[in-house]
Design a protein around this motif. Structure first.
Motif, PDB file in Angstrom:
ATOM      1  N   GLU A  91      19.636  33.640 -21.496  1.00 29.54           N
ATOM      2  CA  GLU A  91      18.714  33.047 -20.523  1.00 29.54           C
ATOM      3  C   GLU A  91      19.078  33.483 -19.116  1.00 29.54           C
ATOM      4  OE1 GLU A  91      18.411  28.842 -20.813  1.00 29.54           O
ATOM      5  OE2 GLU A  91      17.796  28.867 -22.925  1.00 29.54           O
ATOM      6  N   GLN A  92      20.383  33.502 -18.807  1.00 27.04           N
ATOM      7  CA  GLN A  92      20.817  33.927 -17.478  1.00 27.04           C
ATOM      8  C   GLN A  92      20.520  35.401 -17.243  1.00 27.04           C
ATOM      9  OE1 GLN A  92      24.919  32.452 -17.910  1.00 27.04           O
ATOM     10  NE2 GLN A  92      24.589  31.253 -16.058  1.00 27.04           N
ATOM     11  N   ILE A 152      27.064  42.358 -27.295  1.00 29.19           N
ATOM     12  CA  ILE A 152      26.607  41.822 -26.017  1.00 29.19           C
ATOM     13  C   ILE A 152      27.656  42.080 -24.934  1.00 29.19           C
ATOM     14  CG2 ILE A 152      25.978  39.728 -24.752  1.00 29.19           C
ATOM     15  CD1 ILE A 152      24.620  38.658 -27.199  1.00 29.19           C
ATOM     16  N   ALA A 153      28.707  41.278 -24.863  1.00 27.66           N
ATOM     17  CA  ALA A 153      29.661  41.361 -23.760  1.00 27.66           C
ATOM     18  C   ALA A 153      30.380  42.707 -23.750  1.00 27.66           C
ATOM     19  CB  ALA A 153      30.680  40.230 -23.843  1.00 27.66           C
ATOM     20  N   GLY A 154      30.328  43.399 -22.621  1.00 29.86           N
ATOM     21  CA  GLY A 154      30.994  44.670 -22.477  1.00 29.86           C
ATOM     22  C   GLY A 154      30.216  45.854 -23.004  1.00 29.86           C
ATOM     23  N   THR A 155      29.138  45.587 -23.744  1.00 28.57           N
ATOM     24  CA  THR A 155      28.331  46.651 -24.342  1.00 28.57           C
ATOM     25  C   THR A 155      26.941  46.699 -23.725  1.00 28.57           C
ATOM     26  OG1 THR A 155      29.530  46.497 -26.438  1.00 28.57           O
ATOM     27  CG2 THR A 155      27.364  47.541 -26.496  1.00 28.57           C
ATOM     28  N   SER A 156      26.261  45.571 -23.698  1.00 29.19           N
ATOM     29  CA  SER A 156      24.945  45.514 -23.056  1.00 29.19           C
ATOM     30  C   SER A 156      24.928  44.593 -21.844  1.00 29.19           C
ATOM     31  CB  SER A 156      23.877  45.070 -24.062  1.00 29.19           C
ATOM     32  OG  SER A 156      24.233  43.863 -24.701  1.00 29.19           O
ATOM     33  N   VAL A 157      25.902  43.702 -21.756  1.00 29.54           N
ATOM     34  CA  VAL A 157      25.950  42.719 -20.666  1.00 29.54           C
ATOM     35  C   VAL A 157      27.309  42.790 -19.968  1.00 29.54           C
ATOM     36  CG1 VAL A 157      25.990  40.246 -20.133  1.00 29.54           C
ATOM     37  CG2 VAL A 157      24.282  41.154 -21.719  1.00 29.54           C
ATOM     38  N   ASP A 158      27.262  42.771 -18.642  1.00 28.95           N
ATOM     39  CA  ASP A 158      28.471  42.711 -17.821  1.00 28.95           C
ATOM     40  C   ASP A 158      28.773  41.257 -17.503  1.00 28.95           C
ATOM     41  OD1 ASP A 158      30.500  42.940 -15.995  1.00 28.95           O
ATOM     42  OD2 ASP A 158      29.327  44.008 -14.475  1.00 28.95           O
ATOM     43  N   GLU A 159      29.863  40.737 -18.078  1.00 30.81           N
ATOM     44  CA  GLU A 159      30.260  39.365 -17.781  1.00 30.81           C
ATOM     45  C   GLU A 159      31.674  39.330 -17.191  1.00 30.81           C
ATOM     46  OE1 GLU A 159      32.555  37.509 -20.577  1.00 30.81           O
ATOM     47  OE2 GLU A 159      32.974  39.631 -20.334  1.00 30.81           O
ATOM     48  N   GLY A 160      32.103  40.489 -16.719  1.00 33.80           N
ATOM     49  CA  GLY A 160      33.357  40.570 -15.983  1.00 33.80           C
ATOM     50  C   GLY A 160      34.620  40.301 -16.770  1.00 33.80           C
ATOM     51  N   GLY A 161      34.537  40.355 -18.100  1.00 34.06           N
ATOM     52  CA  GLY A 161      35.717  40.080 -18.913  1.00 34.06           C
ATOM     53  C   GLY A 161      36.083  38.616 -19.017  1.00 34.06           C
ATOM     54  N   ALA A 162      35.148  37.739 -18.613  1.00 37.57           N
ATOM     55  CA  ALA A 162      35.440  36.298 -18.609  1.00 37.57           C
ATOM     56  C   ALA A 162      35.749  35.768 -20.004  1.00 37.57           C
ATOM     57  CB  ALA A 162      34.258  35.535 -18.013  1.00 37.57           C
ATOM     58  N   VAL A 163      35.126  36.340 -21.016  1.00 34.98           N
ATOM     59  CA  VAL A 163      35.312  35.837 -22.374  1.00 34.98           C
ATOM     60  C   VAL A 163      36.774  35.935 -22.802  1.00 34.98           C
ATOM     61  CG1 VAL A 163      34.597  38.074 -23.335  1.00 34.98           C
ATOM     62  CG2 VAL A 163      34.597  36.051 -24.786  1.00 34.98           C
ATOM     63  N   PRO A 169      26.918  34.359 -12.964  1.00 34.74           N
ATOM     64  CA  PRO A 169      26.030  34.701 -14.077  1.00 34.74           C
ATOM     65  C   PRO A 169      26.221  36.128 -14.572  1.00 34.74           C
ATOM     66  CG  PRO A 169      24.823  33.562 -12.343  1.00 34.74           C
ATOM     67  CD  PRO A 169      26.169  33.893 -11.787  1.00 34.74           C
ATOM     68  N   PRO A 170      26.249  36.317 -15.886  1.00 34.12           N
ATOM     69  CA  PRO A 170      26.282  37.669 -16.444  1.00 34.12           C
ATOM     70  C   PRO A 170      25.011  38.432 -16.076  1.00 34.12           C
ATOM     71  CG  PRO A 170      26.825  36.019 -18.102  1.00 34.12           C
ATOM     72  CD  PRO A 170      26.274  35.286 -16.933  1.00 34.12           C
ATOM     73  N   LYS A 171      25.083  39.762 -16.148  1.00 32.83           N
ATOM     74  CA  LYS A 171      23.925  40.596 -15.833  1.00 32.83           C
ATOM     75  C   LYS A 171      23.913  41.811 -16.746  1.00 32.83           C
ATOM     76  CE  LYS A 171      26.586  42.761 -12.113  1.00 32.83           C
ATOM     77  NZ  LYS A 171      26.677  42.982 -10.661  1.00 32.83           N
ATOM     78  N   PRO A 172      22.748  42.401 -16.956  1.00 34.01           N
ATOM     79  CA  PRO A 172      22.710  43.608 -17.794  1.00 34.01           C
ATOM     80  C   PRO A 172      23.536  44.725 -17.174  1.00 34.01           C
ATOM     81  CG  PRO A 172      20.498  42.736 -17.427  1.00 34.01           C
ATOM     82  CD  PRO A 172      21.417  41.997 -16.491  1.00 34.01           C
ATOM     83  N   LEU A 173      24.197  45.493 -18.003  1.00 27.78           N
ATOM     84  CA  LEU A 173      24.891  46.665 -17.511  1.00 27.78           C
ATOM     85  C   LEU A 173      23.884  47.696 -17.007  1.00 27.78           C
ATOM     86  CD1 LEU A 173      27.593  46.807 -20.275  1.00 27.78           C
ATOM     87  CD2 LEU A 173      28.100  46.904 -17.825  1.00 27.78           C
ATOM     88  N   PRO A 174      24.276  48.566 -16.093  1.00 29.19           N
ATOM     89  CA  PRO A 174      23.328  49.536 -15.519  1.00 29.19           C
ATOM     90  C   PRO A 174      22.634  50.374 -16.589  1.00 29.19           C
ATOM     91  CG  PRO A 174      25.359  49.518 -14.243  1.00 29.19           C
ATOM     92  CD  PRO A 174      25.608  48.654 -15.451  1.00 29.19           C
TER      93      PRO A 174
END
Length: 219
Positions: A114-115, A2-13, A77-82
């Motif tokens: 959900e987000q 998920i994070a960094g692969t399919s979803v952009d969450e800005g490295g927050a994790v 909120p996280p968002k899908p990567l392009p």
């Protein structure tokens, strides 16, 4: 992943994980030590970074981490990567199941998805979180549970994609046909290339092309 692969969450994790662990110890974590735990289950990472901590301390740090990360996601909120939404749709249109497997617990993954606006059955086919397995990456169990969830019996029919060395090691340990590193997250091509892999791609959005799928024709 998920994070960094399919979803952009800005490295927050990783910022939240580092902050919570360092707040507990009062000692900075060397980058080479911290990086070893990127991509694995977050409780597993906390245990690895705090090897002398009692179970109650681990619980407290994990609770603090979960709280901080969810608060960050509410604020930004996280968002899908392009290209990811279209890639997932193209894969599923061609009969390929899309299962997300993650180092997050369900407590984090549920609100995050959900987000992002993804739901199982409509946008993806399964979500496997780290609290469903005894050991997270680089062990292969997240992948095996994902296979079970979508009814795939052979690893020769599996592609594993992720943005960290632990993702690639898990894919290799699972014996997946394709083990794909992507450059949308924490590591560059040189670092990922040191791990066993079949491909390094700029993004998960390039997977349909890798598999030779026909391009969808938009109405």
């Amino acid at each position: 992943d998920i994070a960094g692969t399919s979803v952009d969450e800005g490295g927050a994790v990783y910022r939240a994980l580092r902050t919570c662990v360092e707040s507990h110890t009062g000692v900075p974590i060397p980058d080479e030590v911290f990086d070893r735990w990127k991509g694995t289950g977050k409780r597993q990472a906390i245990m690895g970074l705090l090897p002398e901590a009692a179970a109650g301390e681990i619980d407290a740090v994990e609770a603090d981490f979960t709280h901080q990360l969810l608060e960050t996601y509410r604020a930004v909120p996280p968002k899908p990567l392009p290209g990811i939404v279209d890639a997932f749709a193209e894969l599923r249109e061609n009969g390929i199941k899309v299962a997300l497997q993650t180092g997050y617990s369900q407590e984090i993954a549920g609100p995050l998805l959900e987000q992002v606006g993804w739901s199982v059955g409509r946008d993806i086919d399964a979500v496997i979180t780290s609290d469903l397995v005894r050991v997270s990456r680089p062990a292969p169990y997240l992948i095996f549970h994902a296979m079970e969830a979508v009814g795939v019996q052979s690893v020769s029919a599996v592609l594993v994609g992720g943005d960290t060395p632990n993702d690639l090691q898990a894919g290799t340990n699972a014996g997946a046909r394709y083990v794909v590193g992507v450059l949308t997250g924490a590591y560059d091509a040189e670092t990922l290339g040191r791990q066993p892999h079949t491909h390094i791609l700029t993004s998960v959005a390039a997977i349909p092309e890798l598999l030779g799928l026909p391009k969808s024709v938009m109405p």
